[in-house]
Each structure stands twice: as structure tokens, then as C-alpha cells.
Design a protein around this motif. Structure first.
Motif, mmCIF file in Angstrom:
data_model
loop_
_atom_site.group_PDB
_atom_site.id
_atom_site.type_symbol
_atom_site.label_atom_id
_atom_site.label_comp_id
_atom_site.label_asym_id
_atom_site.label_seq_id
_atom_site.Cartn_x
_atom_site.Cartn_y
_atom_site.Cartn_z
ATOM 1 N N ARG A 1 32.058 33.426 39.098
ATOM 2 C CA ARG A 1 32.075 34.847 39.466
ATOM 3 C C ARG A 1 33.468 35.440 39.195
ATOM 4 N NH1 ARG A 1 27.147 36.001 38.991
ATOM 5 N NH2 ARG A 1 25.756 35.032 40.470
ATOM 6 N N MET A 2 34.517 34.652 39.486
ATOM 7 C CA MET A 2 35.875 35.097 39.197
ATOM 8 C C MET A 2 36.022 35.352 37.692
ATOM 9 S SD MET A 2 39.487 33.041 39.589
ATOM 10 C CE MET A 2 39.232 32.124 38.045
ATOM 11 N N LEU A 3 35.550 34.425 36.876
ATOM 12 C CA LEU A 3 35.626 34.578 35.422
ATOM 13 C C LEU A 3 34.788 35.766 34.949
ATOM 14 C CD1 LEU A 3 35.438 30.812 34.411
ATOM 15 C CD2 LEU A 3 37.457 32.295 34.364
ATOM 16 N N GLU A 4 33.651 35.958 35.580
ATOM 17 C CA GLU A 4 32.795 37.094 35.256
ATOM 18 C C GLU A 4 33.536 38.408 35.502
ATOM 19 O OE1 GLU A 4 28.216 38.028 36.319
ATOM 20 O OE2 GLU A 4 29.520 37.757 38.064
ATOM 21 N N TRP A 5 34.238 38.505 36.637
ATOM 22 C CA TRP A 5 34.984 39.713 36.955
ATOM 23 C C TRP A 5 36.168 39.914 36.003
ATOM 24 C CZ3 TRP A 5 34.498 44.061 39.635
ATOM 25 C CH2 TRP A 5 33.453 44.151 40.564
ATOM 26 N N ILE A 6 36.845 38.844 35.651
ATOM 27 C CA ILE A 6 37.952 38.967 34.694
ATOM 28 C C ILE A 6 37.411 39.487 33.358
ATOM 29 C CG2 ILE A 6 39.649 37.694 33.316
ATOM 30 C CD1 ILE A 6 40.013 35.824 35.768
ATOM 31 N N GLY A 7 36.281 38.945 32.924
ATOM 32 C CA GLY A 7 35.665 39.389 31.680
ATOM 33 C C GLY A 7 35.238 40.845 31.737
ATOM 34 N N PHE A 8 34.565 41.224 32.802
ATOM 35 C CA PHE A 8 34.115 42.613 32.968
ATOM 36 C C PHE A 8 35.301 43.570 33.009
ATOM 37 C CE2 PHE A 8 33.445 46.024 36.131
ATOM 38 C CZ PHE A 8 32.553 46.811 35.416
ATOM 39 N N VAL B 1 36.323 47.745 31.500
ATOM 40 C CA VAL B 1 37.143 48.759 32.157
ATOM 41 C C VAL B 1 38.498 48.925 31.457
ATOM 42 C CG1 VAL B 1 37.925 49.641 34.380
ATOM 43 C CG2 VAL B 1 35.996 48.072 34.321
ATOM 44 N N HIS B 2 39.211 47.829 31.248
ATOM 45 C CA HIS B 2 40.522 47.892 30.580
ATOM 46 C C HIS B 2 40.383 48.554 29.211
ATOM 47 C CE1 HIS B 2 44.379 45.460 29.400
ATOM 48 N NE2 HIS B 2 44.336 46.609 28.772
#
Length: 195
Positions: free
Chosen positions: A87-94, A99-100
Motif C-alpha cells: 500500500r505504501m508503494l501504491e501511494w508512492i506510485g500514485f 499528482v506530481h
């Protein structure tokens, strides 16, 4: 470890992570307009990509937020385990790919002094931030019961939204305030001249 950063850039997420973990590290400020380090070195000679974050490790230079943030979390023992790691990796990817990336027209316009694409980009960014708020689903942190490196990245994005006057959902404003209250965030921001 040695972190190459530019004040307020996405490298702030890595700076916060290193500070929070109490890691042994040093920082080198990079002028991204000139691509020079604070010592006057050609940053392209250090990192061929020419942008931050770049992290000098015992295994060589790492770039790209997903790699740098995960490396810091793994090396400092702050990576969540089990499903929360993914989930952490998913958020970093998203955060990075959705967004970035949406902020690019705003950064390019401020760099070139041309604001023509800025107003068109803001609604798209606002949509991405609304989705981030929806995905947070009322939780204080993106994963688990405390902040992770993924929170650092999303937090930096909320700072950019404020800088460029992009509307932020109330829940993300509260999320930004929670992050601003963290000692590691305050120390990293102060070190970068942002507080």
C-alpha cells in the motif's frame, strides 16, 4: 548517505524520511536552474538525470522517488510490513505518476515566466487532490497508524498546491497540518530554508 536536494522540491520527502529515522546523512543543495551543487559542481556529472532526489549510498547513486524513498525506509527500518508495504508503494506510485506529474505545467510556467498553461492545469490538479482525499478515506495517514515515506511525498504535494493556489480538500488541509506538526518535517523544512 548523501542526499542531493533542492529546497521545497520532491526531495523534501526524502529529507524528512532521513530526519525522522535519525539516519546518518549529509545534504547537498542543488540549483536546478543552473544544475550546479552548492559547491559549484556540475550536477549532471553526479546524476545524469539532472534532478532530485539523488541519494548517494554505499551501493552507488539512487534516483527517482519510488527507489529513494523505499531505500531509505528499508535501510532505516521504517518500512511497514505485509500488505501495508505494498500500500505504501501504491501511494508512492500514485503520488508520483498522477499528482506530481500534474504539476509539471505550473513548474514549467514559473521557470519560463509563461503562465499560459497554469490556469488550465489547476482544475486537473484539484481533481487529483480530490481523488487523494477520497483514497485517504478519513484516515490520518496513507498506510497504517503512523506516517510513512509515502506520507512525506503526499505532504510535499500539498505544499505545492498551496504555493500555486490550487484548492485543497478540507481533509487534505487537515492532513497537511498533521504533517506540519511532526518534528522531522519541521527540522527538514528549516534545514531547507522553508520554515
Amino acid at each position: 548517505m548523501k542526499l542531493y536536494y533542492s529546497p521545497g522540491a520532491c526531495s523534501l520527502a526524502s529529507h524528512i524520511a532521513l530526519e525522522e529515522a535519525g539516519a546518518d546523512y549529509e545534504t547537498v543543495r542543488v540549483d536546478l536552474g543552473e544544475h550546479k551543487t552548492e559547491q559549484g559542481e556540475d550536477f549532471y556529472a553526479i546524476s545524469r538525470r539532472g534532478y532530485v532526489p539523488a541519494l548517494e549510498t554505499s551501493d552507488g547513486l539512487l534516483t527517482e522517488n519510488p527507489a529513494v524513498l523505499t531505500y531509505i525506509a528499508d535501510q532505516t527500518g521504517t518500512t511497514p510490513s505485509g500488505a501495508d508495504r505494498y500500500r505504501m508503494l501504491e501511494w508512492i506510485g500514485f503520488t508520483g505518476s498522477e499528482v506530481h506529474k500534474a504539476f509539471k505545467p505550473l513548474f514549467m510556467a514559473s521557470k519560463a515566466g509563461d503562465a499560459s498553461g497554469v490556469e488550465a492545469a489547476k482544475p486537473e490538479i484539484a481533481k487529483k487532490l480530490a481523488l487523494a482525499a477520497e483514497l485517504l478515506d478519513g484516515r490520518d495517514w496513507v498506510v497504517g497508524n503512523g506516517p510513512t515515506v509515502a506520507d512525506n511525498y503526499l505532504f510535499v504535494i500539498t505544499l505545492w498546491a498551496t504555493k500555486f493556489d490550487v484548492p485543497i480538500p478540507d481533509s487534505l488541509q487537515a492532513y497537511r497540518a498533521r504533517n506540519l506538526a511532526r518534528g522531522s518535517v519541521q527540522k527538514a523544512m528549516k534545514a531547507e530554508g522553508l520554515a
